[in-house]
Motif scaffolding. Structure first.
Motif: not given
Length: 388
Positions: A264-293
């Motif tokens: 998460f750390v580089p994403f937080e740094a990018g947001i702080k710097a004023g990033a316009d957008s975030i692209m979300v991967s298709h990976n299934i992240i068990q720690a957040i939602d193990g049922n869907r990409p």
């Protein structure tokens, strides 16, 4: 005589005292004037920023008021340029943008590509985003098709040769070429933390730990903002050393604490710097939602909005990738991507996805309020980049 000398000394003392007092007053006045000048300058900057924001908001509101429901939905699609009917599809589906791939550049020079892009814009009622994956190195459409020579180097190669100054100079160079061609989105920087040369994503990253990747991301976003190129942090929540979701369904088993402390750390740094957008991967992240990409997971998008506090545009990775396409049908995926919280869908199946979404709105499965929120973010981004 002594009395006369004494009187002279008194007179001289009085003159010195008066001079000192005058000097002190002058200093006080000068200091006060300086402070007032600084405060005035600051207020002017704040006023200018507020006026600019107000102007953008007014422009966006005016555009949205005139749009039909079909036009609004079409704006949520950054479509892969179709092999046929490129102009007709812009007009029929009101597409928000075109994402250029190799086949769209093959055999063309800069002049011809520029004319092609201009023809897309001329056909569109609302000015389009024109995007091309230009991370550098292995991911550069312009380089692979020799639209630019020498080719855009990878972030790692640039850093090894020129350090951090090289990263900002490279972005400045890209900006000149993008503006000449009519491209606004370069679809970078890659915010994935990868230190394993054997991992799928490694060559596309800066190849450093979370701290080094954060610096790369912050510098890139700041320079892109300066150059008026749209920035996209890829691929939330971070690939790590996982396999390639272009070719298979990928499951990430790492605990949430590891993701928070590292990925998460580089994403937080990018947001702080004023990033316009975030692209979300298709990976299934068990720690957040193990049922869907991640790309169609509301829990993942809630993490971006609520935990990371991001207010800009969230977009999917390419919907044709096996990590999603092997999990769910394209029609359902387009709708579910928007229901999950994406503002922009990267797709080549828009001709069936858009009617499917319009039908879902009629059924109350996707609200016009959520549609308008996404549209406002996208149009605001277009206005800030000077597209509209």
């Amino acid at each position: 005589m002594k009395k006369r000398i004494f009187m002279s000394v008194l007179l001289l003392s009085a003159i010195v005292a008066l001079a000192a007092c005058g000097s002190s007053d002058t200093k006080k006045t000068t200091g006060s004037d300086s402070k007032e000048t600084t405060e005035t300058s600051s207020k002017k900057e704040q006023t200018n920023a507020a006026d600019k924001k107000s102007s953008v908001e007014a422009k966006v509101d005016k555009l949205m008021e005139k749009m039909t429901l079909e036009e609004k939905v079409g704006q949520l699609f950054l479509a892969r340029v179709p092999e046929q009917n490129q102009i007709a599809d812009i007009e029929n589906y009101h597409l928000g943008g075109y994402l250029l791939f190799d086949r769209d550049m093959e055999g063309k020079g800069q002049s011809e590509l520029k004319q092609t892009i201009a023809s897309y814009q001329a056909a569109s009622k609302t000015p389009m985003f024109i995007a091309s994956d230009e991370e550098g190195g292995t991911v550069s459409r312009l380089s692979r098709n020799q639209i630019v020579t020498p080719a855009f180097a990878s972030p790692q190669a640039i850093y090894q040769k020129e350090g951090w100054d090289g990263i900002t100079k490279d972005i400045e160079h890209k900006a000149q070429i993008f503006k000449e061609l009519g491209i606004q989105l370069g679809m970078f920087p890659d915010a994935d933390v990868s230190t394993d040369p054997q991992s799928f994503i490694y060559d596309r990253t800066i190849g450093m730990d979370a701290e080094g990747t954060s610096k790369y991301v912050s510098l890139s976003v700041a320079e892109m903002k300066q150059q008026k190129i749209g920035s996209t942090l890829k691929h939330f929540p971070g690939y790590g050393n996982n396999r390639d979701s272009h070719v298979e369904i990928v499951t990430d088993d790492r605990p949430i604490d590891e993701l928070r402390k590292n990925d998460f750390v580089p994403f937080e740094a990018g947001i702080k710097a004023g990033a316009d957008s975030i692209m979300v991967s298709h990976n299934i992240i068990q720690a957040i939602d193990g049922n869907r990409p991640a790309s169609i997971s509301k829990s993942v998008h809630d993490t971006i909005r609520n935990e990371l506090g991001f207010k800009g545009v969230i977009m999917t990775d390419d919907m044709d990738m096996a990590g999603l396409a092997n999990f769910i049908s394209q029609d359902e995926a387009g709708l579910q991507a928007l229901q999950a919280g994406n503002d922009l869908v990267l797709s080549s199946s828009y001709s069936t996805q858009i009617p499917y979404i319009l039908e879902a709105i009629k059924k109350g499965e996707y609200s016009e309020q959520q549609l308008d929120q996404s549209l406002e973010r996208l149009l605001t981004w277009k206005a800030e980049l000077g597209v509209i």
